[in-house]
Enzyme design. Structure first.
Site, short mmCIF file in Angstrom:
data_model
loop_
_atom_site.label_atom_id
_atom_site.label_comp_id
_atom_site.label_asym_id
_atom_site.label_seq_id
_atom_site.Cartn_x
_atom_site.Cartn_y
_atom_site.Cartn_z
N GLU A 92 0.79 -1.23 0.00
CA GLU A 92 0.00 0.00 0.00
C GLU A 92 0.82 1.28 0.00
O GLU A 92 0.46 2.24 0.69
CB GLU A 92 -0.94 -0.03 1.20
CG GLU A 92 -0.25 0.00 2.60
CD GLU A 92 0.08 -1.37 3.19
OE1 GLU A 92 0.26 -2.34 2.42
OE2 GLU A 92 0.16 -1.46 4.42
N HIS A 100 -8.10 -3.85 -1.48
CA HIS A 100 -7.35 -3.98 -0.22
C HIS A 100 -6.28 -2.88 -0.10
O HIS A 100 -6.24 -2.16 0.90
CB HIS A 100 -6.70 -5.37 -0.16
CG HIS A 100 -5.92 -5.61 1.10
ND1 HIS A 100 -6.47 -6.24 2.19
CD2 HIS A 100 -4.65 -5.29 1.45
CE1 HIS A 100 -5.57 -6.30 3.16
NE2 HIS A 100 -4.44 -5.73 2.73
N GLU A 101 -5.46 -2.74 -1.12
CA GLU A 101 -4.39 -1.74 -1.03
C GLU A 101 -4.97 -0.33 -0.98
O GLU A 101 -4.46 0.54 -0.29
CB GLU A 101 -3.39 -1.89 -2.18
CG GLU A 101 -2.74 -3.29 -2.30
CD GLU A 101 -2.27 -3.91 -1.00
OE1 GLU A 101 -1.93 -3.17 -0.07
OE2 GLU A 101 -2.28 -5.16 -0.90
N HIS A 137 -6.16 0.51 2.52
CA HIS A 137 -5.08 0.92 3.42
C HIS A 137 -4.91 2.45 3.43
O HIS A 137 -4.34 2.99 4.38
CB HIS A 137 -3.76 0.28 3.00
CG HIS A 137 -3.50 -1.06 3.61
ND1 HIS A 137 -3.51 -1.30 4.97
CD2 HIS A 137 -3.19 -2.25 3.03
CE1 HIS A 137 -3.22 -2.58 5.20
NE2 HIS A 137 -3.03 -3.18 4.03
N GLU A 143 -4.14 -4.59 9.22
CA GLU A 143 -4.62 -5.60 8.25
C GLU A 143 -6.04 -6.08 8.53
O GLU A 143 -6.78 -6.38 7.59
CB GLU A 143 -3.63 -6.76 8.17
CG GLU A 143 -2.23 -6.37 7.68
CD GLU A 143 -2.21 -5.73 6.28
OE1 GLU A 143 -3.20 -5.83 5.54
OE2 GLU A 143 -1.17 -5.11 5.95
N ASP A 203 8.47 -10.62 9.82
CA ASP A 203 8.28 -11.31 8.53
C ASP A 203 8.14 -12.82 8.73
O ASP A 203 7.49 -13.49 7.95
CB ASP A 203 9.47 -11.07 7.59
CG ASP A 203 9.49 -9.64 7.07
OD1 ASP A 203 8.42 -9.00 7.05
OD2 ASP A 203 10.58 -9.18 6.69
N TYR A 224 -5.26 -10.56 9.66
CA TYR A 224 -6.20 -10.21 8.60
C TYR A 224 -7.59 -10.76 8.93
O TYR A 224 -8.58 -10.03 8.97
CB TYR A 224 -5.78 -10.82 7.26
CG TYR A 224 -4.52 -10.24 6.65
CD1 TYR A 224 -3.26 -10.59 7.14
CD2 TYR A 224 -4.58 -9.39 5.55
CE1 TYR A 224 -2.10 -10.09 6.56
CE2 TYR A 224 -3.42 -8.89 4.95
CZ TYR A 224 -2.19 -9.24 5.46
OH TYR A 224 -1.06 -8.75 4.88
N1 BES Z 1 0.82 -4.50 3.75
C1 BES Z 1 0.54 -5.77 3.20
C2 BES Z 1 1.76 -6.49 2.73
C3 BES Z 1 2.81 -6.70 3.80
C4 BES Z 1 2.47 -7.00 5.10
C5 BES Z 1 4.12 -6.60 3.47
C6 BES Z 1 3.45 -7.18 6.07
C7 BES Z 1 5.11 -6.78 4.43
C8 BES Z 1 4.78 -7.07 5.73
C9 BES Z 1 -0.45 -5.67 2.02
O1 BES Z 1 -1.42 -4.71 2.21
C10 BES Z 1 -1.18 -6.97 1.92
O2 BES Z 1 -1.84 -7.33 2.87
N2 BES Z 1 -1.07 -7.65 0.79
C11 BES Z 1 -1.80 -8.88 0.55
C12 BES Z 1 -3.00 -8.55 -0.31
C13 BES Z 1 -4.22 -9.36 -0.03
C14 BES Z 1 -4.58 -9.48 1.41
C15 BES Z 1 -5.40 -8.84 -0.81
C16 BES Z 1 -0.88 -9.83 -0.19
O3 BES Z 1 0.23 -9.43 -0.54
O4 BES Z 1 -1.22 -10.98 -0.36
ZN ZN Z 2 -2.78 -5.24 3.75
#
Ligand code: BES
Ligand code: ZN
Length: 593
Positions: free
Chosen positions: A262, A286-287, A290, A309, A366, A374
């Site tokens: 995001e 989703h993005e 955010h 999330e 990570d 989520y």
């Molecule tokens: N912010 C997250 C990605 C993220 C989280 C990167 C934690 C690094 C550390 C992003 O908004 C996300 O949740 N992406 C999901 C999208 C999905 C839930 C629609 C993905 O990458 O799968």
């Molecule tokens: Zn997210």
């Protein structure tokens, strides 16, 4: 010493940074960024200042008068990186640090021309969430330290730069190189700092939206995301005005480790979304969501990650519901529900990671990244909504956003506000159990809908030999197939797998979700005819969501499958982003390889 965040050396007794001015030069040859970071503090300050760094070489530190400052880099902590301690003998409102990044900087992936779609120019991009901004510039790398920033970025003359910021100008230099200048006038947590550089062009797709991508990808990308303005309009009706002016998206090279990130004003998206059927709405929703939950209001630390999330998953589904209706969303919620149950199973021996409020001191965010914040976060908010009714909950959401915008808050701040605005809610919903308890609370609302129930029934009947008939799948879109495959038993016979693949060609589906769910079953079941397709997939994409189950599936399978995992990783590793590399490495280590 009083740390404000378990993942940062930032000290509560020292002033926070309010502004970062970066002057950077990118060198694709040495895979390094060098330059200066000028950090402005909330107040003129004298004493020790602690900053986060990872793999940075620090050349010099100066105060506002140009006086050279003494500094030292502590030994590296494997999670936090190295603390940079700067001595400020006289009060100074800002400091200037000259530094360069390592070729192994955890936020950066440097791509050879051959790893890009076009094949002619190198490419580099950042992924700063969770705690990787510190590998790009020295900073107080905690969401509590929100900063505005400017950046001057020098690149080769044929390279374009995009950032999570407004583009000001491009200036060509006599050297043949160019400088691109950016400004971000809204205060953001450091994890939202973002940069990409390469052969990047764009197409307009709406009044505030362009799609950026490599030339050979941009047309298909513009088609895929053509409905984005409608999505923004729906979101604004739900959550209030979009505050970031532009909502541009950058379609990344295949090694991008996430589905989407995001980054404000410039969301990064995986190219695996480009299927040609505009089915990727929920990732864009989703993005975009955010922009309110995560970027306007950010989690104070990774312990409150669900505030980012969980709220965003809730907001995403409200947007998709407005755009595509309840049935579509219920399928999505159904997928999330089975994902949540799976994760709770995965954390059987570490149930503390199934709490919404976590204690991640000493834990790499990570590494324990999961669907729990989520989906459990989503279900908590859905439970609250069902208790007070939608109109009242919508009003609450808008008030919450207005109250805390441009702040980074913890779970307790949210809870206090909830109890203040919805008095008595604590008597009706067991808030403590939801926030501080493990697992899935019994009052979670299980997803149900006619289509969802039908698909679950069909999947359950597969075991007893019932195969799909044309009449079953007549109106199915990607989503229905995904739910079906996701709910098949995890252990299938070779005969069952080959029958499915012969009928529906899942192992080569254009839709990556479908392909990966199917190949994961094949990996688990040691179904060797699919090994080439699995190997192919592991070479083609670097999205962690796909790498993790495919590698894990192989590693839980036969000795040959394990060897395949090991060999493919050693071949494909250089193609993966550093974050993805370490996730897969973790799986191999766990499996004793
Ligand atoms: N912010 C997250 C990605 C993220 C989280 C990167 C934690 C690094 C550390 C992003 O908004 C996300 O949740 N992406 C999901 C999208 C999905 C839930 C629609 C993905 O990458 O799968
Ligand atoms: Zn997210």
């Amino acid at each position: 010493m009083a740390p404000v965040d378990p993942h940062s050396y930032t000290d509560s007794l020292q002033p926070l940074t309010t502004h970062v001015a970066l002057s950077l030069s990118l060198d694709f040859q040495s895979r390094s960024i060098s330059g200066t970071a000028t950090l402005t503090l909330t107040r003129p300050y004298k004493g020790q200042l602690f900053l986060d760094t990872r793999d940075l070489r620090v050349h010099q530190a100066l105060d506002s008068e140009g006086r050279s400052l003494r500094f030292s880099l502590d030994l590296e902590d494997s999670i936090l990186g190295s603390r940079l301690v700067i001595d400020l003998p006289v009060e100074t409102p800002w400091i200037v640090v000259s530094y360069s990044t390592s070729p192994h900087a955890s936020a950066l992936q440097w791509l050879e021309p051959s790893q890009t779609a076009g094949g002619n120019q190198p490419y580099v991009f950042t992924q700063c969430q969770a705690i990787h901004a510190r590998s790009v510039f020295p900073c107080q790398d905690t969401p509590v330290a929100r900063v505005k920033y400017t950046a001057d970025v020098e690149v080769p003359g044929d390279t374009r730069v995009v950032m999570s910021a407004a583009h000001l100008e491009r200036v060509s230099l006599d050297s043949g190189r160019a400088v691109e200048r950016f400004v971000m006038n809204q205060a953001i947590p450091p994890y939202l700092f973002a940069l990409a550089a390469g052969d990047i062009v764009h197409e307009e797709i709406g009044p505030r939206t362009r799609v950026y991508a490599e030339p050979s990808v941009v047309k298909a990308a513009a088609y895929e995301f053509a409905n984005t303005e409608a999505t923004i309009t729906h979101a604004e009706a739900l959550f209030g005005p979009y505050e970031w002016e532009r909502f541009d998206v950058l379609v990344m090279p295949p090694s991008f480790p996430y589905g989407g990130m995001e980054n404000p004003r410039m969301v990064f998206l995986t190219p695996t979304l480009i299927v040609g059927d505009r089915s990727a709405v929920e990732v864009v929703a989703h993005e975009l969501a955010h922009s309110w939950t995560g970027n306007l209001i950010s989690n104070a630390t990774a312990n409150d990650f669900w505030l980012n999330e969980g709220f965003t998953t809730y907001a995403e589904r409200r947007i998709v519901e407005a755009e595509q209706g309840k049935d579509r969303v219920e399928l999505q919620i159904g997928l999330g529900w089975s994902g949540l149950k799976e994760e709770v199973g995965r954390f059987k021996d570490k149930p503390q990671f199934t709490k919404l409020k976590t204690d991640l001191k000493g834990v790499d965010p990570d590494e324990i990244y999961s669907r729990v914040p989520y989906e459990k976060g989503f279900h908590f908010l859905r439970r609250l909504e069902s208790q007070v009714g939608r109109p009242k909950f919508d009003k609450f959401l808008k008030e919450y956003i207005a109250e805390f915008q441009f702040q980074s808050i913890d779970t307790e701040t949210f809870l206090a506000f909830l109890k203040e605005r919805i008095p008595g809610i604590g008597d009706e919903v067991d808030l403590d159990k939801w926030i501080y308890g493990e697992g899935i609370p019994v009052d979670a609302l299980e997803p149900r809908s006619e289509i969802l129930d039908k698909i679950l029934e069909l999947a359950a009947q597969f075991e007893s030999g019932r195969q799909l008939m044309d009449a079953d799948t007549q109106n199915w879109q990607a989503q229905e197939w995904i739910v079906y495959l996701d709910n098949l038993p995890k252990k299938l016979s070779s005969k069952q797998i080959s029958m499915l693949d012969d009928s529906f060609h899942f192992s080569r589906s254009k839709n990556w979700e479908i392909r990966v769910i199917f190949l994961t079953i094949a990996a688990h079941c040691d179904y060797k005819p699919c090994f080439p397709a699995i190997e192919d997939a592991l070479h083609s994409v670097g999205r962690i969501k796909y790498l993790r189950p495919l590698y894990a599936g192989l590693l839980e399978s036969s000795p040959e499958a394990k060897q395949l995992a090991k060999r493919v990783f050693s071949d494909a590793k250089p193609k993966y982003h550093p974050i993805a590399q370490s996730v897969v490495q973790g799986l191999l280590t766990q499996a004793g390889l």
